[in-house]
Design a protein around this motif. Structure first.
Motif, PDB file in Angstrom:
ATOM      1  N   LEU A  11      -7.950  -1.263  -7.317  1.00 53.82           N
ATOM      2  CA  LEU A  11      -8.513   0.085  -7.388  1.00 53.82           C
ATOM      3  C   LEU A  11      -9.934   0.046  -6.821  1.00 53.82           C
ATOM      4  O   LEU A  11     -10.773  -0.724  -7.300  1.00 53.82           O
ATOM      5  CB  LEU A  11      -8.541   0.561  -8.831  1.00 53.82           C
ATOM      6  N   VAL A  12     -10.173   0.867  -5.804  1.00 52.32           N
ATOM      7  CA  VAL A  12     -11.486   0.928  -5.175  1.00 52.32           C
ATOM      8  C   VAL A  12     -11.897   2.382  -5.010  1.00 52.32           C
ATOM      9  O   VAL A  12     -11.070   3.281  -5.111  1.00 52.32           O
ATOM     10  CB  VAL A  12     -11.503   0.212  -3.804  1.00 52.32           C
ATOM     11  N   GLN A  13     -13.166   2.572  -4.692  1.00 51.47           N
ATOM     12  CA  GLN A  13     -13.681   3.923  -4.480  1.00 51.47           C
ATOM     13  C   GLN A  13     -13.643   4.285  -3.000  1.00 51.47           C
ATOM     14  O   GLN A  13     -13.602   3.406  -2.130  1.00 51.47           O
ATOM     15  CB  GLN A  13     -15.109   4.017  -5.001  1.00 51.47           C
ATOM     16  N   THR A  14     -13.675   5.570  -2.736  1.00 45.93           N
ATOM     17  CA  THR A  14     -13.715   6.048  -1.362  1.00 45.93           C
ATOM     18  C   THR A  14     -14.895   5.417  -0.619  1.00 45.93           C
ATOM     19  O   THR A  14     -15.993   5.322  -1.155  1.00 45.93           O
ATOM     20  CB  THR A  14     -13.849   7.574  -1.348  1.00 45.93           C
ATOM     21  N   GLY A  15     -14.612   4.968   0.601  1.00 45.59           N
ATOM     22  CA  GLY A  15     -15.639   4.349   1.423  1.00 45.59           C
ATOM     23  C   GLY A  15     -15.734   2.851   1.276  1.00 45.59           C
ATOM     24  O   GLY A  15     -16.491   2.197   2.000  1.00 45.59           O
ATOM     25  N   SER A  16     -14.960   2.291   0.356  1.00 46.20           N
ATOM     26  CA  SER A  16     -15.016   0.856   0.089  1.00 46.20           C
ATOM     27  C   SER A  16     -14.288   0.060   1.163  1.00 46.20           C
ATOM     28  O   SER A  16     -13.539   0.593   1.977  1.00 46.20           O
ATOM     29  CB  SER A  16     -14.410   0.542  -1.268  1.00 46.20           C
ATOM     30  N   ARG A  17     -14.512  -1.236   1.099  1.00 45.07           N
ATOM     31  CA  ARG A  17     -13.814  -2.198   1.939  1.00 45.07           C
ATOM     32  C   ARG A  17     -12.921  -3.055   1.050  1.00 45.07           C
ATOM     33  O   ARG A  17     -13.279  -3.374  -0.090  1.00 45.07           O
ATOM     34  CB  ARG A  17     -14.830  -3.094   2.657  1.00 45.07           C
ATOM     35  N   LEU A  18     -11.768  -3.461   1.598  1.00 42.04           N
ATOM     36  CA  LEU A  18     -10.832  -4.295   0.845  1.00 42.04           C
ATOM     37  C   LEU A  18     -10.112  -5.204   1.827  1.00 42.04           C
ATOM     38  O   LEU A  18      -9.814  -4.801   2.948  1.00 42.04           O
ATOM     39  CB  LEU A  18      -9.830  -3.424   0.092  1.00 42.04           C
ATOM     40  N   VAL A  93       1.502   1.252  -1.588  1.00 42.92           N
ATOM     41  CA  VAL A  93       1.858  -0.160  -1.742  1.00 42.92           C
ATOM     42  C   VAL A  93       1.849  -0.770  -0.348  1.00 42.92           C
ATOM     43  O   VAL A  93       2.467  -0.237   0.573  1.00 42.92           O
ATOM     44  CB  VAL A  93       3.236  -0.334  -2.395  1.00 42.92           C
ATOM     45  N   TYR A  94       1.138  -1.871  -0.203  1.00 38.99           N
ATOM     46  CA  TYR A  94       0.983  -2.533   1.087  1.00 38.99           C
ATOM     47  C   TYR A  94       1.883  -3.765   1.125  1.00 38.99           C
ATOM     48  O   TYR A  94       1.857  -4.595   0.211  1.00 38.99           O
ATOM     49  CB  TYR A  94      -0.471  -2.916   1.306  1.00 38.99           C
ATOM     50  N   TYR A  95       2.661  -3.870   2.204  1.00 39.25           N
ATOM     51  CA  TYR A  95       3.641  -4.935   2.352  1.00 39.25           C
ATOM     52  C   TYR A  95       3.331  -5.809   3.562  1.00 39.25           C
ATOM     53  O   TYR A  95       2.914  -5.306   4.615  1.00 39.25           O
ATOM     54  CB  TYR A  95       5.039  -4.351   2.545  1.00 39.25           C
ATOM     55  N   CYS A  96       3.606  -7.072   3.403  1.00 40.16           N
ATOM     56  CA  CYS A  96       3.537  -8.035   4.496  1.00 40.16           C
ATOM     57  C   CYS A  96       4.955  -8.288   4.989  1.00 40.16           C
ATOM     58  O   CYS A  96       5.901  -8.315   4.193  1.00 40.16           O
ATOM     59  CB  CYS A  96       2.903  -9.320   3.976  1.00 40.16           C
ATOM     60  N   ALA A  97       5.109  -8.484   6.290  1.00 40.47           N
ATOM     61  CA  ALA A  97       6.414  -8.734   6.874  1.00 40.47           C
ATOM     62  C   ALA A  97       6.323  -9.843   7.912  1.00 40.47           C
ATOM     63  O   ALA A  97       5.271 -10.083   8.492  1.00 40.47           O
ATOM     64  CB  ALA A  97       6.970  -7.467   7.517  1.00 40.47           C
ATOM     65  N   ALA A  98       7.471 -10.497   8.142  1.00 40.42           N
ATOM     66  CA  ALA A  98       7.562 -11.525   9.170  1.00 40.42           C
ATOM     67  C   ALA A  98       8.809 -11.270  10.007  1.00 40.42           C
ATOM     68  O   ALA A  98       9.852 -10.855   9.476  1.00 40.42           O
ATOM     69  CB  ALA A  98       7.626 -12.914   8.552  1.00 40.42           C
ATOM     70  N   GLY A  99       8.705 -11.536  11.299  1.00 40.30           N
ATOM     71  CA  GLY A  99       9.835 -11.320  12.187  1.00 40.30           C
ATOM     72  C   GLY A  99       9.649 -12.064  13.485  1.00 40.30           C
ATOM     73  O   GLY A  99       8.594 -12.621  13.761  1.00 40.30           O
ATOM     74  N   GLU A 100      10.696 -12.032  14.296  1.00 36.60           N
ATOM     75  CA  GLU A 100      10.653 -12.795  15.543  1.00 36.60           C
ATOM     76  C   GLU A 100       9.678 -12.181  16.543  1.00 36.60           C
ATOM     77  O   GLU A 100       9.109 -12.887  17.380  1.00 36.60           O
ATOM     78  CB  GLU A 100      12.049 -12.897  16.140  1.00 36.60           C
ATOM     79  N   GLN A 117      -0.411  -3.137  -4.666  1.00 36.01           N
ATOM     80  CA  GLN A 117      -0.856  -1.755  -4.785  1.00 36.01           C
ATOM     81  C   GLN A 117      -2.325  -1.621  -4.409  1.00 36.01           C
ATOM     82  O   GLN A 117      -3.174  -2.379  -4.895  1.00 36.01           O
ATOM     83  CB  GLN A 117      -0.655  -1.262  -6.213  1.00 36.01           C
ATOM     84  N   VAL A 118      -2.608  -0.643  -3.572  1.00 37.24           N
ATOM     85  CA  VAL A 118      -3.980  -0.273  -3.259  1.00 37.24           C
ATOM     86  C   VAL A 118      -4.171   1.181  -3.678  1.00 37.24           C
ATOM     87  O   VAL A 118      -3.419   2.057  -3.247  1.00 37.24           O
ATOM     88  CB  VAL A 118      -4.295  -0.433  -1.761  1.00 37.24           C
ATOM     89  N   THR A 119      -5.154   1.412  -4.521  1.00 38.87           N
ATOM     90  CA  THR A 119      -5.450   2.762  -4.984  1.00 38.87           C
ATOM     91  C   THR A 119      -6.909   3.071  -4.670  1.00 38.87           C
ATOM     92  O   THR A 119      -7.801   2.320  -5.048  1.00 38.87           O
ATOM     93  CB  THR A 119      -5.210   2.903  -6.490  1.00 38.87           C
ATOM     94  N   VAL A 120      -7.117   4.181  -3.971  1.00 45.40           N
ATOM     95  CA  VAL A 120      -8.469   4.582  -3.586  1.00 45.40           C
ATOM     96  C   VAL A 120      -8.811   5.861  -4.345  1.00 45.40           C
ATOM     97  O   VAL A 120      -8.158   6.886  -4.175  1.00 45.40           O
ATOM     98  CB  VAL A 120      -8.581   4.819  -2.076  1.00 45.40           C
ATOM     99  N   SER A 121      -9.816   5.787  -5.172  1.00 42.34           N
ATOM    100  CA  SER A 121     -10.227   6.946  -5.966  1.00 42.34           C
ATOM    101  C   SER A 121     -11.261   7.773  -5.207  1.00 42.34           C
ATOM    102  O   SER A 121     -12.072   7.240  -4.447  1.00 42.34           O
ATOM    103  CB  SER A 121     -10.799   6.492  -7.305  1.00 42.34           C
TER     104      SER A 121
END
Length: 122
Positions: A11-18, A93-100, A117-121
């Motif tokens: 959980l982060v605030q608007t304008g934040s970096r993650l 929700v942020y997902y990582c994927a792998a492929g050819e 989960q990434v939540t921006v307030s």
């Protein structure tokens, strides 16, 4: 088959970096392209960025251009997504994927992590 695990959400605030990280196992699994997608409630999974197996080429979706940066540590077999100037619309929700090879459509990616989960307030 590669297993992927995301970390770094929160959980982060608007304008934040993650920064999100995705670790692959086994660590010898290095020859695949990797990508980040996200999915907000009620929406389709959205392509954000991808990177080739050697880190030589990167691709970005419209939502990520100018604010997100994908990078790869080949030795550690991790892929990171640095996100800047986050907005409430980035909540997902942020997902990582792998492929050819890199692709915008999620069905062309072979392996997926469980998501973080990434939540921006506001």
């Amino acid at each position: 088959q590669v297993q992927l695990k995301e970390s770094g959400g929160g959980l982060v605030q608007t304008g934040s970096r993650l920064e999100l990280s995705c670790t692959a196992s086994p660590r010898t699994f290095t020859s695949y392209a990797r990508a980040w997608f996200r999915q907000a409630p009620g929406k389709e999974r959205e392509f954000l960025a991808s990177i080739t197996w050697d880190g030589g080429n990167t691709y970005y979706g419209d939502s990520a251009k100018g604010r997100f940066t994908i990078s790869r540590d080949i030795a550690e077999n991790t892929v990171s997504l640095q996100m800047y100037r986050l907005e409430p619309e980035d909540t997902a929700v942020y997902y990582c994927a792998a492929g050819e090879r890199s692709a915008v459509r999620p069905e062309f990616w072979d392996s997926w992590g469980q998501g973080t989960q990434v939540t921006v307030s506001s």
